[in-house]
Design an enzyme around this catalytic site. Structure first.
Site, mmCIF file in Angstrom:
data_model
loop_
_atom_site.group_PDB
_atom_site.id
_atom_site.type_symbol
_atom_site.label_atom_id
_atom_site.label_comp_id
_atom_site.label_asym_id
_atom_site.label_seq_id
_atom_site.Cartn_x
_atom_site.Cartn_y
_atom_site.Cartn_z
ATOM 1 N N GLU A 205 0.827 -1.226 0.000
ATOM 2 C CA GLU A 205 0.000 0.000 0.000
ATOM 3 C C GLU A 205 0.856 1.268 0.000
ATOM 4 O OE1 GLU A 205 -3.766 0.187 1.227
ATOM 5 O OE2 GLU A 205 -4.059 -1.893 1.780
HETATM 6 C C1 LIG Z 1 2.823 -9.348 0.531
HETATM 7 C C2 LIG Z 1 2.498 -8.428 -0.568
HETATM 8 C C3 LIG Z 1 1.169 -8.249 -0.942
HETATM 9 C C4 LIG Z 1 0.852 -7.416 -2.025
HETATM 10 N N1 LIG Z 1 -0.431 -7.353 -2.476
HETATM 11 C C5 LIG Z 1 -0.692 -6.689 -3.640
HETATM 12 C C6 LIG Z 1 -1.979 -6.752 -4.253
HETATM 13 O O1 LIG Z 1 -2.897 -7.371 -3.727
HETATM 14 N N2 LIG Z 1 -2.159 -6.111 -5.427
HETATM 15 C C7 LIG Z 1 -1.171 -5.418 -6.043
HETATM 16 O O2 LIG Z 1 -1.390 -4.888 -7.111
HETATM 17 N N3 LIG Z 1 0.059 -5.320 -5.491
HETATM 18 C C8 LIG Z 1 0.323 -5.958 -4.321
HETATM 19 N N4 LIG Z 1 1.568 -5.890 -3.760
HETATM 20 C C9 LIG Z 1 2.600 -5.123 -4.430
HETATM 21 C C10 LIG Z 1 3.083 -3.902 -3.666
HETATM 22 O O3 LIG Z 1 2.167 -2.869 -3.802
HETATM 23 C C11 LIG Z 1 4.468 -3.571 -4.224
HETATM 24 O O4 LIG Z 1 5.330 -4.533 -3.680
HETATM 25 C C12 LIG Z 1 4.923 -2.192 -3.943
HETATM 26 O O5 LIG Z 1 4.187 -1.300 -4.702
HETATM 27 C C13 LIG Z 1 6.413 -1.993 -4.238
HETATM 28 O O6 LIG Z 1 6.778 -2.521 -5.472
HETATM 29 P P1 LIG Z 1 8.053 -3.487 -5.575
HETATM 30 O O7 LIG Z 1 7.929 -4.524 -4.529
HETATM 31 O O8 LIG Z 1 8.167 -3.917 -6.966
HETATM 32 O O9 LIG Z 1 9.260 -2.580 -5.153
HETATM 33 P P2 LIG Z 1 10.054 -1.518 -6.059
HETATM 34 O O10 LIG Z 1 9.111 -0.695 -6.819
HETATM 35 O O11 LIG Z 1 11.117 -2.231 -6.799
HETATM 36 O O12 LIG Z 1 10.695 -0.592 -4.954
HETATM 37 C C14 LIG Z 1 11.838 -0.977 -4.198
HETATM 38 C C15 LIG Z 1 12.201 0.131 -3.232
HETATM 39 O O13 LIG Z 1 12.502 1.329 -3.963
HETATM 40 C C16 LIG Z 1 11.761 2.406 -3.432
HETATM 41 N N5 LIG Z 1 11.434 3.346 -4.516
HETATM 42 C C17 LIG Z 1 10.975 3.094 -5.752
HETATM 43 N N6 LIG Z 1 10.798 4.231 -6.431
HETATM 44 C C18 LIG Z 1 11.164 5.238 -5.629
HETATM 45 C C19 LIG Z 1 11.213 6.660 -5.728
HETATM 46 N N7 LIG Z 1 10.847 7.306 -6.814
HETATM 47 N N8 LIG Z 1 11.646 7.369 -4.660
HETATM 48 C C20 LIG Z 1 12.019 6.756 -3.528
HETATM 49 N N9 LIG Z 1 11.992 5.428 -3.370
HETATM 50 C C21 LIG Z 1 11.569 4.677 -4.399
HETATM 51 C C22 LIG Z 1 10.508 1.785 -2.827
HETATM 52 O O14 LIG Z 1 10.002 2.613 -1.791
HETATM 53 C C23 LIG Z 1 11.074 0.482 -2.275
HETATM 54 O O15 LIG Z 1 11.610 0.710 -1.010
HETATM 55 C C24 LIG Z 1 1.893 -6.708 -2.680
HETATM 56 C C25 LIG Z 1 3.207 -6.859 -2.260
HETATM 57 C C26 LIG Z 1 3.517 -7.705 -1.237
HETATM 58 C C27 LIG Z 1 4.956 -7.868 -0.851
#
Ligand SMILES: Cc1cc2nc3c(=O)[nH]c(=O)nc-3n(C[C@H](O)[C@H](O)[C@H](O)COP(=O)(O)OP(=O)(O)OC[C@H]3O[C@@H](n4cnc5c(N)ncnc54)[C@H](O)[C@@H]3O)c2cc1C
Length: 809
Positions: A500
């Site tokens: 979220e």
């Molecule tokens: C257990 C779990 C349940 C989930 N459930 C759902 C779901 O039901 N539906 C759904 O659609 N998604 C779901 N998600 C996805 C979740 O919303 C994403 O994991 C999240 O948006 C982050 O994406 P990512 O994991 O690919 O990390 P990345 O996007 O790769 O980010 C990695 C890190 O980089 C940081 N970062 C990236 N861009 C920037 C920036 N511009 N400035 C500063 N920091 C940055 C992020 O804060 C993070 O710390 C779920 C994820 C998990 C782990």
């Protein structure tokens, strides 16, 4: 000299009170007239003064001159440097409502706003639901069985949750849902989460951002009539897929597509619809979902819907059994067993009616998601995080009281005390923060910036609290098994941090970025004016906003400096003895924050977007001001019990220190050091006014966690409790009650040992004490009972070598 002083005073008071420019000019003119008549000034001096007055005041007050000779020039310059706002950014900016943060951005918060908010309360029906089905559900949950043996809730628990409407908390009653308040929703998730993180997530997701919420807000009547009753009864299990391998935080960059075309659907040919291809991952509930919400980019190359080809992000509902849908295997998120996995779609054809909201909502998916994100983000994870805070305050405190080392309860050592203090203080902050935002939601507002703050702050504090809890439990927290109540919540930390809105991104990009644009009194107006295609109107709007903005900055300089000198002691605020000071400091920090926000925007301009360290610190300051407000309101909501003031004091002092740290770090890192130093002089003329909460206060908070009290009951209210000696937490409360019952006896034994009447201070001396009539038979039995309870509470699980089965130690 005196007259110069009077003139300066007029200027300062006008700025402090934020008087309109005209009144301010007239007051100054009055001062000048008096000066001319009564001061014994030379004609040359008077002429110079009136000349300066006329040179400044006439152009400022005469709209025609100001508009054409000042604003037009600044407008032109701004047009060249001010970055444009993309459609996606605009949609994110437009989402949700502006709430209390606007008052904090104003530098002069109106506390009537907070005072007039009702107290969050449960209706009788809601309370009965929590005491009945939720309590019963919690008792059905065995987190070890769920996360280590079955990797799922039991079929009985699933059925119970469906039958009792656990997945329909937000669905209106007319569709068979429970339609509970946001506060009740938060209480439910918190209680279930305190028993099992996996069950908490399972219940929270369908009630958060997903098909249910989207259908309620945007669905066509047909969609609502069909899906909502099915979702309410648990006939359909929803999931929502936004994230994919190449689109995580930058979800708007998703490569998933849908093409408008004709196809065959459920035996019918020539159906107008969309052919979709997608790859999503991390999707909660996906492995068992029957209805998938999917976000994708829609194109209409044959112009079947309109003349436009690229229609943008669109949301649709896809039935699980649709041809081409591939429900992937399961992910295993941080050793938790809620359902989560990838979903893929290859050439999946859906009818056009499957688009959420129908064709009217084609291309509006991003705005829809942003709009609906606020509620769930403010409720679900903050409730889970607060559960961890409350459980830690209650059970880590109890554990620190029953666990002895060096013949002393570990909670009495100052080192452990520091960790316990943080647990108690942060738990109070978490509870206050998540409660206040539910009041906003229940009033119909969706405060997007505040919801991001609450999610971020509660999750960060959950991380802190659980780290401290883990340290205090030592090996007892580390060794996993059915008797470990801490290991799984600890492992849940990264889930809460990432989901979220990942915390780093939320802190450094969203909170201040969105907050400044939405809640700053003038910034958005200026940006919109600069980008107005009607240049004449643009200059007019810009002129109004810009000069009001300048007055605002001058006022904040004056107010900040005065508050810096006076500690805001003369500001009238609500509050009583013990809280008024913190309201006053909130006014002081709000004006400092407003000033520094403008300085950062002015100095860094559009590059502030990339200067995430700066915007992250501005977010910290704003977040901690929200926390202070929430804490002060929470104290009043809970009945202003004087004994709770230690928690309020600690939370406010911690927040003030955090705000000071954030503001100072910004000023130290501004690219123009002189401006930073000047701001520091204005805001903190008396160096660093705020300190970390004192050790003495910390000691009181730590002691609070060690023994039952009404304050501790209020602090830990709403979580699942148990007295069952075999339960992971029940065994700790059971031992604590016996330890407290035998406290006096232990004193007696210690005294006897000191005077060499018994040979040891340990439990092996109980018998000796009894035989020497130092304690009675009944006291001896009670001591043995307490000792057995302690041994039961501190034991950890053991497993057999071969089949990894639990063995009772
Ligand atoms: C257990 C779990 C349940 C989930 N459930 C759902 C779901 O039901 N539906 C759904 O659609 N998604 C779901 N998600 C996805 C979740 O919303 C994403 O994991 C999240 O948006 C982050 O994406 P990512 O994991 O690919 O990390 P990345 O996007 O790769 O980010 C990695 C890190 O980089 C940081 N970062 C990236 N861009 C920037 C920036 N511009 N400035 C500063 N920091 C940055 C992020 O804060 C993070 O710390 C779920 C994820 C998990 C782990």
């Amino acid at each position: 000299m005196m007259w110069t002083g009077i003139l300066i005073l007029i200027l300062l008071i006008s700025a402090y009170l934020r008087l309109p420019l005209l009144i301010w000019s007239l007051l100054l003119a009055g001062g000048l007239v008096a000066f001319t008549l009564f001061a014994d000034a030379a004609v040359s001096q008077l002429s110079l003064l009136w000349l300066v007055y006329a040179a400044v005041i006439i152009p400022l007050n005469f709209k025609f001159i100001r508009l054409n000779f000042i604003s037009r020039i600044i407008y032109g310059a701004m047009k060249k440097v001010m970055p444009t706002i993309s459609q996606t950014e605009q949609e994110a900016l437009d989402a949700g409502d502006v709430w209390w943060e606007a008052e904090l951005f104003s530098g002069k918060p109106d506390f009537n706003f907070i005072k007039n908010l009702p107290k969050p309360e449960l209706s009788d029906e809601e309370q009965a639901f929590i005491d009945g089905p939720v309590e019963e559900f919690c008792k059905m949950l065995d987190d070890w069985q769920i996360t280590h043996v079955d990797y799922d809730l039991t079929p009985e628990a699933w059925q119970f949750a469906k039958d009792n409407g656990f997945f329909s908390l937000i669905i209106p009653k007319q569709y068979g849902g429970l339609d509970y308040s946001a506060y009740c929703h938060s209480q439910i998730v918190m209680k279930i989460g305190s028993r099992s993180g996996s069950a908490g997530v399972t219940v929270m997701v369908p009630n958060s951002l997903g098909p249910g919420k989207l259908l309620m807000t945007y669905g066509t009547e047909e969609q609502k009539d069909y899906y909502l009753p099915r979702l309410a009864k648990g006939i359909d299990i929803p999931c929502f897929g936004l994230t994919g391998p190449d689109a995580g935080s930058d979800a708007g960059a998703m490569p998933d597509t849908g093409v408008v075309c004709y196809g065959s659907y459920e035996g019918k040919d020539n159906v107008l619809g969309v052919r979709m291809n997608w790859t999503k991952r991390y999707i909660t509930l996906a492995p068992i979902a029957t209805i998938l919400g999917i976000a994708f980019k829609l194109s209409d190359p044959e112009h079947l819907l309109s003349d436009e080809e690229d229609r943008g992000i669109t949301l649709a509902l896809v039935k699980r059994e649709t041809e081409g849908v591939e429900i992937g295997k399961r992910h295993f998120p941080a050793n938790h067993a809620f359902m989560n996995g990838p979903i893929r779609g290859k050439d999946v054809f859906i009818p056009i009616e499957s688009i959420i909201g129908g064709v009217d909502y084609v291309g509006k998916g991003w705005a829809m998601l942003m709009e609906c994100l606020g509620d769930g983000r403010a409720i679900s994870l903050p409730a889970l995080g607060t559960a961890a805070g409350k459980m830690s305050a209650k059970y880590t405190g109890a554990y620190a009281r029953i666990r002895q080392q060096f013949h002393t309860p570990i909670g009495h050592f100052e080192g452990v005390e520091e960790a316990l203090t943080e647990i108690a203080g942060q738990a109070y902050i978490m509870d206050a923060s998540r409660s206040l935002v539910t009041v906003a939601l229940d009033s119909g507002a969706v405060p997007s910036v505040i919801s991001a703050i609450v999610k971020l702050q509660v999750m960060e504090r959950m991380r802190d609290v659980l780290n401290h809890s883990m340290d205090i439990h030592g090996g007892h927290g580390i060794c996993m098994g059915p008797h470990n109540h801490l290991g799984r919540p600890y492992q849940l930390i990264p889930v809460g941090i990432t989901v979220e809105g990942a915390n780093i991104l939320t802190r450094t990009m969203i909170i201040f970025g969105q907050g400044a644009m939405r809640s700053h009194p003038y910034l958005l107006k200026e940006v919109k004016a600069v980008h107005n295609e009607d240049q004449k109107q643009g200059i007019k709007d810009f002129d109004n906003a810009f000069f009001a903005h300048m007055g605002f900055i001058v006022s904040n300089i004056v107010r900040s400096f005065w508050f810096g000198l006076s500690y805001a002691k003369f500001v009238s605020t609500p509050g009583e003895q013990g809280t008024r000071y913190y309201y006053q400091q909130l006014v002081k920090m709000s004006s400092a924050f407003a000033l520094l926000s403008d300085i950062c925007v002015g100095v860094l301009g559009g590059s502030l977007k990339r200067r995430e360290k700066i915007s992250g610190r501005l977010a910290d300051a704003l977040s901690n001001m929200y926390i202070m407000t929430a804490v002060l309101k929470h104290y009043e909501n809970q009945g202003s019990h004087k004994e709770d003031l230690i928690l309020v004091k600690w939370a406010c002092e911690d927040s003030l220190f955090n705000i000071q740290t954030a503001l100072k770090s910004i000023m130290e890192n501004l690219p123009v050091p002189f401006i930073g130093a000047l701001c520091n002089f204005i805001i903190f003329p008396l160096t660093k006014p705020y300190k970390r909460p004192s050790d003495k206060l910390g000691h009181k908070l730590a002691r609070l966690t060690l023994t039952p009290s009404e304050t501790l009951d209020r602090l830990s209210a709403g979580v699942f409790n148990s007295d069952d000696k075999d339960n992971s937490i029940g065994r700790i409360s059971h031992a604590l009650s016996l330890v407290l019952k035998t406290d006096e006896l232990q004193h007696k034994l210690r005294d006897a040992y000191k005077h060499e009447r018994i040979s040891s201070r340990d439990s092996d001396a109980y018998l000796e004490a009894k035989e020497k009539n130092i304690i009675t038979d009944t006291e001896y039995t009670l001591l043995l009972e307490a000792e057995a309870a302690i041994q039961n509470a501190i034991k950890v699980d053991e497993f057999s070598f071969n089949d990894w089965k639990i063995e009772t130690p």
